[in-house]
Design an enzyme around this catalytic site. Sequence first.
Site, PDB file in Angstrom:
ATOM      1  CG  HIS A 113      -2.062  -0.978   1.103  1.00  0.00           C
ATOM      2  ND1 HIS A 113      -3.004  -0.930   0.098  1.00  0.00           N
ATOM      3  CD2 HIS A 113      -2.399  -2.047   1.879  1.00  0.00           C
ATOM      4  CE1 HIS A 113      -3.877  -1.912   0.262  1.00  0.00           C
ATOM      5  NE2 HIS A 113      -3.525  -2.608   1.323  1.00  0.00           N
ATOM      6  NE  ARG A 138       1.592  -4.528   3.753  1.00  0.00           N
ATOM      7  CZ  ARG A 138       0.429  -4.022   4.181  1.00  0.00           C
ATOM      8  NH1 ARG A 138      -0.394  -4.766   4.901  1.00  0.00           N
ATOM      9  NH2 ARG A 138       0.126  -2.760   3.924  1.00  0.00           N
ATOM     10  CG  ASP A 152      17.683 -13.101  -5.610  1.00  0.00           C
ATOM     11  OD1 ASP A 152      17.814 -14.020  -4.777  1.00  0.00           O
ATOM     12  OD2 ASP A 152      17.439 -13.310  -6.821  1.00  0.00           O
ATOM     13  CD  GLU A 218      -4.367  -8.497   5.129  1.00  0.00           C
ATOM     14  OE1 GLU A 218      -4.379  -7.265   5.255  1.00  0.00           O
ATOM     15  OE2 GLU A 218      -3.873  -9.095   4.155  1.00  0.00           O
ATOM     16  CG  ASP A 244      -7.502  -5.630   4.042  1.00  0.00           C
ATOM     17  OD1 ASP A 244      -8.250  -5.157   3.163  1.00  0.00           O
ATOM     18  OD2 ASP A 244      -6.279  -5.429   4.055  1.00  0.00           O
TER      19      ASP A 244
END
Length: 326
Positions: A113, A138, A152, A218, A244
Site C-alpha cells: 500500500h 511487506r 535476492d 485479514e 481488511d
Amino acid sequence: GFWIKALSKCKSLAWVGRPQSRDRIAMLALRCLRKSCCRATPIAAVAHRQPSRWLSSRESPSEVRRNAFKEAIRPKPGQRKQIGLWTGLRSTLVAEMLSHVSGMDWFVIDMEHSPNELVDVLLQLQASQRGRAEPVVRVPWAEPVIVKRVLDLGAQSLIFPWINTPEQARQAVEATRYPGLGGIRGVMSLARMNNYGAQNPHYYKEAAGQICNILQIETLEAVGNIEAIAAVDGVDALFVGPSDLSASMGYIGQPQHPEVKAKIEEAFARIVATGKAAGFLTANKEDAQWALKCGCHFVAVGSDMQMLTAASKAAAADFHNFAKTL
C-alpha cells in the site's frame, strides 16, 4: 584532508588563482598524501578499536546473516515484546533513523500500500540492516517472482498479505525456499543476499533458517483457518490485519467496532495457542496496549506517514491559535 593541508600552505587565496598555482598545489597535495600514508594506523589496530558488533559473526561475509528478529518474536517464557513501526515514505533517512536511532525493534518497508519499488527496498535495506531494528518487507502479494527478487536484495523478514488458506501459506513459504529444500525460489549466484557469492558458500542451504515468514490474517476465512495456516512448515508468525478484517466482516473503516475487536481478540488467542508468534498493527495507543495484553509478541504502533500527519496538524493548529492572540 591533504588538499586542505596543501591549500593552507598557500600564503593567500590570490596566490591560488595564479596560472602556475595548479601544479604547485598538486605537488604540495602529493607530499601531504605521502606523509599521511606513512603515518596511517595499521588496519589491525583500527579493527581493534571498532565496536564489537562490527566484528560479530552477523557481519562476517562468509556466514549467513543472523536474523535476530526471527529469534526475538519466537514465543518463549519471559519474551521481550517487539515494538515496531510501519513505513511507506520511501525514505532511506527514515529507514536509517528507525534502525539506528529510534529504539524500535523492527519496522516495515511496505510494498503493498505504498509506492516502494524494488530499488527503494534495496536502498532502505542498505541503510538499515546493520542497525538495531529489523527491516521487514511487506511484499505486494505472495507471488514467487517478486518474493525471489526481494530476497535476492537481502531481505530476510517478509510479510505476506491476504493469506486465507493453508495452501496459500504453503505457496508463500515455497517462494522463500530453494528447490530440493522445500521450495521453488530461483537460484542466483551473485547477489546481495549471499554477499555476492565470493565468500558465502553456505547461503543456499542455510538461508531458509534465517528467513522469517509472517502471514497476514485479514479475512473471516483466514481466521477460520488459523490453526491450519500456522501448522504449515516454515510459517513463523501470523499477523492480524484489522482494516481488511473489519471490511470482510461488513464494517469497513471500523476496525474498533465491538464485533471486530472481539474477532481480533479471538484470533490472538488462537494464534498464541498454536505456538506461533502473533503480530498486530494499530496507530491507537490503547489498542496497541490491548494487543500486547492479549498476548501479541510484536506490534507496530503507528506509521511514518500517520505520525508526520498528526504532528504536522497539531503544530499547525497550535501556532494558528497562538497567532490569533497576537
